[in-house]
Design a protein around this motif. Sequence first.
Motif, short mmCIF file in Angstrom:
data_model
loop_
_atom_site.label_atom_id
_atom_site.label_comp_id
_atom_site.label_asym_id
_atom_site.label_seq_id
_atom_site.Cartn_x
_atom_site.Cartn_y
_atom_site.Cartn_z
N ILE A 148 0.86 -1.18 0.00
CA ILE A 148 0.00 0.00 0.00
C ILE A 148 0.90 1.24 0.00
N GLY A 149 0.77 2.05 -1.04
CA GLY A 149 1.56 3.28 -1.11
C GLY A 149 3.05 3.02 -1.14
N THR A 150 3.46 1.98 -1.86
CA THR A 150 4.86 1.58 -1.91
C THR A 150 5.50 2.04 -3.22
N LEU A 151 6.74 2.47 -3.14
CA LEU A 151 7.52 2.87 -4.32
C LEU A 151 7.78 1.63 -5.17
N PRO A 152 7.47 1.64 -6.48
CA PRO A 152 7.64 0.45 -7.30
C PRO A 152 9.03 0.26 -7.91
N SER A 153 9.93 1.23 -7.75
CA SER A 153 11.28 1.09 -8.32
C SER A 153 12.25 2.07 -7.68
N TYR A 154 13.44 1.58 -7.39
CA TYR A 154 14.49 2.47 -6.89
C TYR A 154 14.92 3.46 -7.97
N MET A 155 14.78 3.09 -9.23
CA MET A 155 15.19 3.95 -10.34
C MET A 155 14.45 5.28 -10.30
N ILE A 156 13.22 5.26 -9.81
CA ILE A 156 12.44 6.49 -9.71
C ILE A 156 13.17 7.52 -8.85
N LEU A 157 13.82 7.06 -7.79
CA LEU A 157 14.56 7.99 -6.92
C LEU A 157 15.81 8.53 -7.60
N LEU A 158 16.47 7.69 -8.38
CA LEU A 158 17.71 8.10 -9.02
C LEU A 158 17.50 9.04 -10.20
N THR A 159 16.34 8.97 -10.80
CA THR A 159 16.10 9.78 -11.99
C THR A 159 15.32 11.06 -11.68
N ASN A 160 15.04 11.31 -10.42
CA ASN A 160 14.33 12.53 -10.04
C ASN A 160 15.20 13.38 -9.13
N LYS A 161 15.18 14.68 -9.39
CA LYS A 161 15.97 15.61 -8.60
C LYS A 161 15.43 15.71 -7.17
N TYR A 162 14.12 15.64 -7.03
CA TYR A 162 13.49 15.77 -5.73
C TYR A 162 12.73 14.49 -5.39
N TYR A 163 12.66 14.18 -4.10
CA TYR A 163 11.88 13.03 -3.67
C TYR A 163 11.31 13.30 -2.29
N ASP A 172 16.28 -4.52 -8.73
CA ASP A 172 15.36 -3.41 -8.49
C ASP A 172 14.06 -4.01 -7.95
N ILE A 173 13.18 -3.20 -7.47
CA ILE A 173 11.95 -3.67 -6.84
C ILE A 173 11.12 -4.56 -7.78
N PRO A 174 10.98 -4.23 -9.07
CA PRO A 174 10.21 -5.12 -9.94
C PRO A 174 10.80 -6.54 -10.04
N ASP A 175 12.10 -6.67 -9.85
CA ASP A 175 12.71 -8.01 -9.83
C ASP A 175 12.18 -8.82 -8.66
N MET A 176 12.02 -8.17 -7.51
CA MET A 176 11.45 -8.86 -6.35
C MET A 176 10.00 -9.23 -6.62
N ALA A 177 9.26 -8.33 -7.25
CA ALA A 177 7.85 -8.61 -7.55
C ALA A 177 7.72 -9.84 -8.45
N ARG A 178 8.62 -10.00 -9.41
CA ARG A 178 8.57 -11.16 -10.29
C ARG A 178 8.86 -12.46 -9.54
N LEU A 179 9.65 -12.40 -8.50
CA LEU A 179 9.95 -13.61 -7.72
C LEU A 179 8.73 -14.07 -6.90
N VAL A 180 7.80 -13.19 -6.64
CA VAL A 180 6.60 -13.51 -5.88
C VAL A 180 5.51 -14.06 -6.81
N SER A 181 5.68 -13.92 -8.10
CA SER A 181 4.61 -14.10 -9.08
C SER A 181 3.73 -15.34 -8.96
N PRO A 182 4.17 -16.48 -8.45
CA PRO A 182 3.21 -17.59 -8.33
C PRO A 182 2.10 -17.29 -7.32
N ASN A 183 2.35 -16.41 -6.37
CA ASN A 183 1.36 -16.06 -5.36
C ASN A 183 0.63 -14.79 -5.75
N PRO A 184 -0.61 -14.60 -5.29
CA PRO A 184 -1.31 -13.35 -5.54
C PRO A 184 -0.54 -12.17 -4.94
N GLN A 185 -0.52 -11.09 -5.70
CA GLN A 185 0.21 -9.91 -5.30
C GLN A 185 -0.62 -8.70 -5.70
#
Length: 151
Positions: free
Chosen positions: A54-69, A85-98
């Motif tokens: 809930i309200g979680t950042l979906p990628s670390y890249m978003i922080l690196l490519t933005n001047k402000y956070y 990156d975070i989407p890599d972790m999400a893919r590892l969960v994929s057999p379970n509902p997410q």
Amino acid sequence: LGMRTLDVLRGVDLLNSRDDLKGRKIVTIGEGLGGLWALLASVYDSRINGVVTIGTLPSYMILLTNKYYNVWGYFFVPGALYDFDIPDMARLVSPNPQIWLDPVDALGEKMDITNASLIIGSSKNLQILTSENKSSQEIYSIINRSLNQGK
């Protein structure tokens, strides 16, 4: 990230030690940075049957490519983006509902489903939802239905 994830895993141990909870599904739910703890715990523990962020950042890249956070704690992960990156972790969960509810951008603002999907990716067991125009009961029903379709 590792220490808080371990805390979640110990919580799963506690739930499994209770006779009155034997055979029940375990779903990890985390808000903000806690969504990553819930996500990572489900990668490491097959006893977890689903994940809700809930309200979680979906990628670390978003922080690196933005001047402000305006999201905090995510940048204390050594090797992030070098190894994963975070989407890599999400893919590892994929057999379970997410379920990703209201993923946020670098400023902590809710992302729309299309942009979040481009970052997180897709799988048959992954849903990205927004709470906009939905009551808490509607959101609960969607989450409950999705998680009960899994394992």
